[in-house]
Design an enzyme around this catalytic site. Structure first.
Site, PDB file in Angstrom:
ATOM      1  N   ARG A 330       0.803  -0.737   0.315  1.00 43.13           N
ATOM      2  CA  ARG A 330       0.023   0.172  -0.168  1.00 43.13           C
ATOM      3  C   ARG A 330       0.812   1.491  -0.355  1.00 43.13           C
ATOM      4  NH1 ARG A 330      -3.656   1.959   3.251  1.00 43.13           N
ATOM      5  NH2 ARG A 330      -4.973   2.180   2.026  1.00 43.13           N
ATOM      6  N   CYS A 361      13.638  -6.907  -3.899  1.00 44.05           N
ATOM      7  CA  CYS A 361      14.493  -6.817  -4.510  1.00 44.05           C
ATOM      8  C   CYS A 361      13.710  -5.476  -5.180  1.00 44.05           C
ATOM      9  CB  CYS A 361      15.471  -7.661  -5.779  1.00 44.05           C
ATOM     10  SG  CYS A 361      16.666  -7.223  -6.334  1.00 44.05           S
TER      11      CYS A 361
HETATM   12  N1  LLP Z   1     -18.040  -1.986  -2.382  1.00 44.97           N
HETATM   13  C1  LLP Z   1     -17.390  -1.979  -3.452  1.00 44.97           C
HETATM   14  C2  LLP Z   1     -18.061  -1.763  -5.095  1.00 44.97           C
HETATM   15  C3  LLP Z   1     -16.077  -1.711  -3.699  1.00 44.97           C
HETATM   16  O1  LLP Z   1     -15.444  -1.471  -4.877  1.00 44.97           O
HETATM   17  C4  LLP Z   1     -15.130  -1.325  -2.638  1.00 44.97           C
HETATM   18  C5  LLP Z   1     -13.879  -1.320  -2.319  1.00 44.97           C
HETATM   19  C6  LLP Z   1     -15.895  -1.715  -1.310  1.00 44.97           C
HETATM   20  C7  LLP Z   1     -17.270  -1.753  -1.280  1.00 44.97           C
HETATM   21  C8  LLP Z   1     -15.311  -1.626   0.903  1.00 44.97           C
HETATM   22  O2  LLP Z   1     -14.986  -0.554   0.252  1.00 44.97           O
HETATM   23  P1  LLP Z   1     -13.925  -0.695   1.666  1.00 44.97           P
HETATM   24  O3  LLP Z   1     -15.377  -0.213   2.964  1.00 44.97           O
HETATM   25  O4  LLP Z   1     -13.171  -1.339   2.195  1.00 44.97           O
HETATM   26  O5  LLP Z   1     -13.687   1.275   2.097  1.00 44.97           O
HETATM   27  N2  LLP Z   1      -7.214  -1.835  -2.494  1.00 44.97           N
HETATM   28  C9  LLP Z   1      -7.396  -0.102  -2.102  1.00 44.97           C
HETATM   29  C10 LLP Z   1      -9.020  -0.382  -1.844  1.00 44.97           C
HETATM   30  C11 LLP Z   1      -9.387  -0.834  -3.414  1.00 44.97           C
HETATM   31  C12 LLP Z   1     -11.163  -0.170  -2.641  1.00 44.97           C
HETATM   32  C13 LLP Z   1     -11.586  -1.228  -3.920  1.00 44.97           C
HETATM   33  N3  LLP Z   1     -13.138  -1.283  -3.587  1.00 44.97           N
HETATM   34  C14 LLP Z   1      -6.251  -0.103  -1.065  1.00 44.97           C
HETATM   35  O6  LLP Z   1      -5.371  -0.759  -0.068  1.00 44.97           O
HETATM   36  O7  LLP Z   1      -6.570   1.182   0.230  1.00 44.97           O
END
Ligand code: LLP
Length: 431
Positions: A330, A361
């Site tokens: 991240r 690496c």
């Molecule tokens: N619903 C949908 C349709 C989504 O696309 C996402 C997240 C969530 C719910 C959940 O979101 P949250 O409550 O966790 O914010 N890899 C990135 C985050 C990508 C989020 C993608 N979608 C990070 O590490 O911050």
């Protein structure tokens, strides 16, 4: 400490959920993901209780399992009576393997393959959130072949721009997910969905972004989505019963972060939905949300062993750990901020400024730059806090580094929920 789950015991060691993290590192090895079960359960309950309080409980909370997907997590969420959102055949398979009731699963994704759609229909998932025109046609054809009628929602881009990292914004027109409102795509999708015999349009969905600290975007979403639902009822004679507002509720990664409480977030959302329903004379729908990070992210950590401390005079000091972007990409991806603590010296001053580097690496393999921790030495156990969401789920085998183990802690006792990968695992699929 960052949240109430983190404490310091009489040995000066960092604890999580009552467990001494230095002991955990000894017993299970490092790197190690650690989760606090009570906290995850409390998070699930906080959302449900807030909906009871502010909306008479006419709501469904889908845990967005992309944040952290493994069998034990699905079992835990199911035992709290939450639904779950899956975004691939793999997540669906994991959820079903853990005994998650298919009717409580919502299936997402902007490019679900025909095989995945077929798997979802065979499994009888409760909802499929359809992303695009092709998917509407494909899903209808597969459902017809199987002689079923599938309940669907349409994913809408409501045109809301929230203040978060560009890569995790999803509500604006220039985004790969869903149907835009302003260019008429959404209206066309509704017309098509209503005409397809093997699909039953029960609702609309939006997800505006992730790690959001503001409440206005959710209020705006409520207004826009209810107004769309009203249009659909007037133009197509279909009264949608579910509006899904996605996830995105921000959490505390550092002491500077001031997330809105779950109670307050849900209160504001419910009030906005009620106000919009009154304004547009639309019956109160079931409100659905899909929190991921806010269920599993905050009260968790990753433990590493410090393997080298390299001071580059007048430039910086690198503290290298036995993991890195392979278990937490991240910082490399988003410049995400984290707080770190030397777990075996948690009671000492954090007066040592350093850059925490991984073992991959690659120069960009950093966990945090210019951060303050306790004076670190080789052999120390370093804890990076609030790594529960989007760390294990985005981990890789870059440099053929095995993925870490994960343990769940409850009232001081730990149990393995994901075994550490072995070198054997790494070559399992090699021919
Ligand atoms: N619903 C949908 C349709 C989504 O696309 C996402 C997240 C969530 C719910 C959940 O979101 P949250 O409550 O966790 O914010 N890899 C990135 C985050 C990508 C989020 C993608 N979608 C990070 O590490 O911050």
């Amino acid at each position: 400490m960052l949240t109430d789950s983190f404490k310091i015991n009489s040995k000066g060691h960092l604890t999580l959920g009552g467990a001494d993290t230095v002991e955990l590192a000894k017993e299970y090895g490092t790197p190690l993901y650690v989760f606090d079960e009570n906290d995850i359960r409390n998070n699930c309950r906080s959302f449900k209780e807030a909906f009871e309080k502010y909306y008479g409980g006419n709501a469904k909370v889908y845990y967005a399992s992309k944040a952290f997907s493994c069998k034990e997590m699905y079992r835990l969420v199911n035992s709290e009576n939450l639904c779950t959102d899956v975004v691939s055949g793999g997540e669906l398979y994991t959820a079903l393997s853990a005994g998650f009731p298919a009717e409580n699963i919502g299936f997402h994704g902007n490019n679900k393959t025909p095989d995945e759609l077929s798997f979802a229909l065979d499994s009888k998932v409760g909802r499929i959130v359809v992303d695009n025109m092709t998917e509407l046609h494909t899903l209808n054809a597969i459902a017809k072949e199987k002689g079923v009628c599938q309940k669907i929602l349409l994913r809408i881009k409501p045109g809301i721009d929230c203040h978060t990292h560009d890569y995790i914004k999803t509500g604006q027109i220039d985004c790969k997910f869903g149907f835009a409102l302003e260019n008429g795509e959404a209206a066309k999708a509704v017309a098509l969905a209503c005409s397809l015999e093997n699909l039953d349009l029960v609702g609309i969905h939006c997800h505006i972004g992730s790690q959001i600290f503001e409440t206005e975007p959710f209020q705006d979403a409520a207004n826009i989505m209810i107004s769309l639902a009203k249009d659909i009822s007037e133009n197509y004679g279909k009264t949608l019963s579910e509006i899904n507002f996605g996830g995105g509720y921000g959490i505390k990664y550092t002491s500077e972060d001031k997330p809105v409480s779950k109670d307050e977030s849900i209160k504001i959302l419910c009030e906005a939905v009620k106000a919009a329903c009154e304004k547009y004379a639309f019956p109160l729908p079931t409100i659905c949300i899909e929190p991921g990070r806010s269920v599993v992210g905050a009260s968790s950590l990753t433990l590493y062993t410090v393997g080298s401390v390299k001071e580059i005079k007048d430039i910086r000091t690198y503290v290298s750990v036995d993991g890195g972007m392979s278990d937490n990409p991240r910082y490399a991806l988003y410049g995400a901020e984290y707080e770190a603590v030397v777990a075996n010296k948690a009671n000492k001053e954090r007066d040592f400024v350093c850059t925490i580097a991984g073992k991959c690496c690659e120069s960009g393999d950093l966990i945090q730059e210019h951060t303050s921790i306790q004076q670190a030495e080789v052999g120390d156990i370093l804890a990076v806090l609030a790594t529960g969401a989007y760390n294990y789920s985005m981990a890789s085998n870059y440099n053929r580094i095995p993925r870490p183990a994960a343990v769940m802690v409850k009232d001081g006792a730990a149990r393995i929920i994901i075994e550490r990968e072995t070198y054997e695992d790494l070559i399992k699929k090699d021919v």
